[in-house]
Design a protein around this motif. Structure first.
Motif, mmCIF file in Angstrom:
data_model
loop_
_atom_site.group_PDB
_atom_site.id
_atom_site.type_symbol
_atom_site.label_atom_id
_atom_site.label_comp_id
_atom_site.label_asym_id
_atom_site.label_seq_id
_atom_site.Cartn_x
_atom_site.Cartn_y
_atom_site.Cartn_z
ATOM 1 N N ASP A 123 -7.008 -1.561 -9.085
ATOM 2 C CA ASP A 123 -6.250 -2.128 -7.971
ATOM 3 C C ASP A 123 -5.504 -1.017 -7.226
ATOM 4 O O ASP A 123 -4.738 -0.268 -7.818
ATOM 5 C CB ASP A 123 -5.264 -3.173 -8.491
ATOM 6 C CG ASP A 123 -4.632 -3.979 -7.360
ATOM 7 O OD1 ASP A 123 -5.041 -3.781 -6.191
ATOM 8 O OD2 ASP A 123 -3.739 -4.795 -7.644
ATOM 9 N N THR A 124 -5.726 -0.944 -5.926
ATOM 10 C CA THR A 124 -5.040 0.059 -5.100
ATOM 11 C C THR A 124 -4.015 -0.572 -4.163
ATOM 12 O O THR A 124 -3.325 0.140 -3.427
ATOM 13 C CB THR A 124 -6.064 0.829 -4.245
ATOM 14 O OG1 THR A 124 -6.762 -0.099 -3.400
ATOM 15 C CG2 THR A 124 -7.047 1.599 -5.107
ATOM 16 N N ASN A 125 -3.961 -1.897 -4.141
ATOM 17 C CA ASN A 125 -3.075 -2.637 -3.219
ATOM 18 C C ASN A 125 -3.468 -2.441 -1.755
ATOM 19 O O ASN A 125 -2.678 -2.723 -0.850
ATOM 20 C CB ASN A 125 -1.605 -2.226 -3.413
ATOM 21 C CG ASN A 125 -1.067 -2.667 -4.754
ATOM 22 O OD1 ASN A 125 -1.299 -3.785 -5.178
ATOM 23 N ND2 ASN A 125 -0.355 -1.777 -5.434
ATOM 24 N N SER B 223 -4.366 10.655 -0.800
ATOM 25 C CA SER B 223 -3.047 10.650 -1.450
ATOM 26 C C SER B 223 -1.921 10.943 -0.463
ATOM 27 O O SER B 223 -0.780 10.519 -0.671
ATOM 28 C CB SER B 223 -3.023 11.683 -2.581
ATOM 29 O OG SER B 223 -3.920 11.324 -3.599
ATOM 30 N N SER B 224 -2.235 11.660 0.607
ATOM 31 C CA SER B 224 -1.189 11.984 1.578
ATOM 32 C C SER B 224 -0.880 10.815 2.512
ATOM 33 O O SER B 224 0.196 10.756 3.096
ATOM 34 C CB SER B 224 -1.586 13.217 2.396
ATOM 35 O OG SER B 224 -2.549 12.899 3.369
ATOM 36 N N TYR B 225 -1.803 9.859 2.635
ATOM 37 C CA TYR B 225 -1.562 8.676 3.475
ATOM 38 C C TYR B 225 -1.026 7.503 2.645
ATOM 39 O O TYR B 225 -0.334 6.640 3.169
ATOM 40 C CB TYR B 225 -2.850 8.243 4.177
ATOM 41 C CG TYR B 225 -3.223 9.090 5.377
ATOM 42 C CD1 TYR B 225 -3.031 8.618 6.673
ATOM 43 C CD2 TYR B 225 -3.779 10.351 5.221
ATOM 44 C CE1 TYR B 225 -3.392 9.380 7.786
ATOM 45 C CE2 TYR B 225 -4.130 11.129 6.302
ATOM 46 C CZ TYR B 225 -3.940 10.633 7.590
ATOM 47 O OH TYR B 225 -4.292 11.404 8.686
ATOM 48 N N TYR B 226 -1.404 7.456 1.349
ATOM 49 C CA TYR B 226 -0.945 6.398 0.449
ATOM 50 C C TYR B 226 -0.086 7.067 -0.620
ATOM 51 O O TYR B 226 -0.600 7.756 -1.516
ATOM 52 C CB TYR B 226 -2.136 5.673 -0.190
ATOM 53 C CG TYR B 226 -3.027 4.957 0.796
ATOM 54 C CD1 TYR B 226 -2.744 3.655 1.224
ATOM 55 C CD2 TYR B 226 -4.165 5.577 1.316
ATOM 56 C CE1 TYR B 226 -3.566 2.993 2.123
ATOM 57 C CE2 TYR B 226 -4.993 4.931 2.211
ATOM 58 C CZ TYR B 226 -4.694 3.643 2.622
ATOM 59 O OH TYR B 226 -5.517 2.994 3.504
ATOM 60 N N ALA C 211 0.812 -1.225 0.000
ATOM 61 C CA ALA C 211 0.000 0.000 0.000
ATOM 62 C C ALA C 211 0.842 1.271 0.000
ATOM 63 O O ALA C 211 0.316 2.353 -0.238
ATOM 64 C CB ALA C 211 -0.940 -0.001 1.199
ATOM 65 N N ASN C 212 2.134 1.155 0.299
ATOM 66 C CA ASN C 212 3.048 2.301 0.308
ATOM 67 C C ASN C 212 2.513 3.428 1.194
ATOM 68 O O ASN C 212 2.251 4.550 0.740
ATOM 69 C CB ASN C 212 3.287 2.810 -1.114
ATOM 70 C CG ASN C 212 4.559 3.662 -1.208
ATOM 71 O OD1 ASN C 212 5.191 3.969 -0.200
ATOM 72 N ND2 ASN C 212 4.924 4.041 -2.420
ATOM 73 N N LEU C 213 2.394 3.119 2.454
ATOM 74 C CA LEU C 213 1.778 4.042 3.414
ATOM 75 C C LEU C 213 2.729 5.112 3.917
ATOM 76 O O LEU C 213 3.921 4.874 4.081
ATOM 77 C CB LEU C 213 1.243 3.242 4.608
ATOM 78 C CG LEU C 213 -0.073 2.508 4.345
ATOM 79 C CD1 LEU C 213 -0.209 1.284 5.232
ATOM 80 C CD2 LEU C 213 -1.243 3.459 4.529
ATOM 81 N N ASN C 214 2.170 6.261 4.205
ATOM 82 C CA ASN C 214 2.905 7.369 4.794
ATOM 83 C C ASN C 214 2.265 7.694 6.149
ATOM 84 O O ASN C 214 1.514 8.658 6.283
ATOM 85 C CB ASN C 214 2.857 8.581 3.860
ATOM 86 C CG ASN C 214 3.560 9.797 4.460
ATOM 87 O OD1 ASN C 214 4.458 9.666 5.294
ATOM 88 N ND2 ASN C 214 3.123 10.978 4.063
ATOM 89 N N VAL C 215 2.527 6.821 7.135
ATOM 90 C CA VAL C 215 1.937 6.986 8.473
ATOM 91 C C VAL C 215 2.993 6.685 9.538
ATOM 92 O O VAL C 215 4.000 6.037 9.251
ATOM 93 C CB VAL C 215 0.716 6.052 8.674
ATOM 94 C CG1 VAL C 215 -0.381 6.367 7.667
ATOM 95 C CG2 VAL C 215 1.101 4.568 8.587
ATOM 96 N N PRO D 249 -9.430 -2.507 5.693
ATOM 97 C CA PRO D 249 -10.114 -1.232 5.911
ATOM 98 C C PRO D 249 -9.347 -0.349 6.901
ATOM 99 O O PRO D 249 -8.694 -0.850 7.823
ATOM 100 C CB PRO D 249 -11.464 -1.645 6.502
ATOM 101 C CG PRO D 249 -11.682 -3.037 6.019
ATOM 102 C CD PRO D 249 -10.314 -3.663 5.984
ATOM 103 N N ALA D 250 -9.428 0.954 6.657
ATOM 104 C CA ALA D 250 -8.672 1.886 7.500
ATOM 105 C C ALA D 250 -9.412 3.213 7.631
ATOM 106 O O ALA D 250 -10.211 3.584 6.770
ATOM 107 C CB ALA D 250 -7.291 2.140 6.889
#
Length: 415
Positions: free
Chosen positions: A281-283, A332-335, A180-184, A287-288
């Motif tokens: 597909d978003t990878n 977009s700022s979280y993924y 998911a390439n998360l930015n958290v 749920p979040a």
């Protein structure tokens, strides 16, 4: 002996009420002013949420709302307006947003959410339906230490209440969602929650009800009621008059309009929410909720839904592109690799969630009528509480012991 029951409202609450009433042997008619293919029951995040045991009317929420009032991109937006019903609701909200009242609401909210989850799983395991349902939990993503600490305080309370909750580091989150390439900075993980694809379930339920003898009247608005001796004798639409033994008011954000015809003062305000579907597909597999932005992300059956915001601007279905953009930008700022196109944003939908001043739904008989059961005001938990509310409504009308203590949901309660 079965009763002749009119259910006013064809959203998730009305349909689930019809389902359980029919199972108890009642004759049921559902009336809805729409075509029953859009609105809050179709565009919501699809969450079943035992994690949501803290009322919307929590201390500090009103002050946040006032601070955000002039920022149309904020998670909670209150459109300034001089409307007596809205002002009464705000005053009642203020009186409800106390630590004592929030504490008192925790057990009833948790119990009814757990019952909702149990009943969805019963429906899934029956031979009657084939809908999408997954129990993968819910990740509460945060970007700042302050919000992470706040979410973990709630999470620790969830543990005290018997839920399985974990506080995950950035590394642990990445292991759960490696693509998911998360930015958290981290997440609070509620294992208790589940998710669905709402329009999938709604369509199946409508087909099932029709097949089993429930009459569904679409595009018909209730314009009046015939009352005698504290009893509703007829429900009158634009085209017909329907005799009834019992009436269920499950009209969501439109419930106050109908309740006024009955001389009832149901304090409800419509909280508009928006959703954007990405049919690619978003990878994203779990749920979040993007905590700082208050955006919900759900991997549904064939697409990913991004939903959020609470906008108090009256009864309307106007899609505000500023609100939609706020959801897209937050996502977009979280993924890191996620981009929501202008075409996808242009397809955004909205729905109106019926919000009570204290964050608890209205479920139960009103003392003013012998045969009226109220079932509305579920706010952001309408989807989660659909089957539980439907079962409680059926218990009440069938005059059997309710699955839960429903005193906290009394529609006659005073704020």
């Amino acid at each position: 002996m079965g009763k002749n029951v009119i259910v006013v409202g064809g959203g998730i609450i009305g349909l689930c009420s019809a389902y359980y009433l029919k199972k108890e042997g009642h004759e049921v008619t559902v009336i809805d002013k729409s075509n029953m293919d859009a609105g809050a029951s179709y565009v919501n995040a699809g969450y079943i949420t035992p994690s949501h045991f803290i009322s919307l009317a929590s201390p500090g929420m009103l002050s946040k709302g006032l601070k955000w009032m002039f920022n149309p991109k904020s998670p909670l937006y209150i459109k300034p307006r001089l409307d007596i019903d809205f002002l009464k609701w705000v005053w009642a909200f203020k009186k409800s947003a106390t630590p004592l009242k929030v504490e008192a609401s925790i057990k009833p909210l948790l119990d009814i959410n757990l019952l909702g989850r149990e009943l969805y799983e019963d429906l899934q395991q029956s031979n009657e339906f084939n809908f999408h349902y997954e129990r993968k939990g819910l990740l509460m993503y945060y970007k700042t230490d302050k919000v992470g600490e706040e979410e973990w305080e709630v999470g620790k309370r969830g543990i005290e209440e018997g839920l399985k909750v974990e506080h995950l580091s950035q590394t642990e989150v990445s292991k759960l969602e490696p693509k998911a390439n998360l930015n958290v900075k981290g997440a609070v993980y509620y294992h208790s929650d589940a998710h669905m694809t709402p329009n999938n379930f709604m369509q199946e339920m409508i087909v099932h009800l029709k097949k089993n003898g429930v009459s569904i009247l679409k595009n018909e608005e209730v314009v009046d009621v015939d009352i005698n001796n504290q009893k509703i004798l007829k429900v009158i639409t634009e085209t017909r008059q329907l005799l009834c033994d019992e009436v269920v008011l499950a009209a969501g954000s439109w419930s106050p309009k109908i309740s006024k015809k009955l001389g009832l003062k149901l304090l409800i305000q419509a909280g508009k929410g928006y959703s954007i579907n990405l049919n690619r597909d978003t990878n994203i597999t779990i749920p979040a909720i993007l905590c700082e932005a208050k955006v919900a992300v759900t991997p549904m059956n064939g697409f990913t839904r991004f939903a959020g915001t609470m906008e108090f601007s009256g009864i309307n279905h106007t899609v505000n592109p500023v609100r939609v953009n706020a959801i897209a930008e937050a996502s977009s700022s979280y993924y890191n690799q996620l981009y929501i196109t202008s075409e996808e944003k242009a397809q955004a939908k909205c729905g109106l969630r019926p919000c009570t001043p204290d964050g608890l739904p209205y479920i139960g008989k009103t003392s003013k009528y012998k045969n009226l059961t109220i079932a509305t005001g579920h706010a952001m938990m309408g989807w989660s509480l659909g089957p539980a509310t439907g079962k409680l409504v059926s218990d009440i009308i069938s005059e059997i012991k309710t699955e839960l203590d429903i005193q906290a949901f009394n529609p006659d309660r005073i704020f």
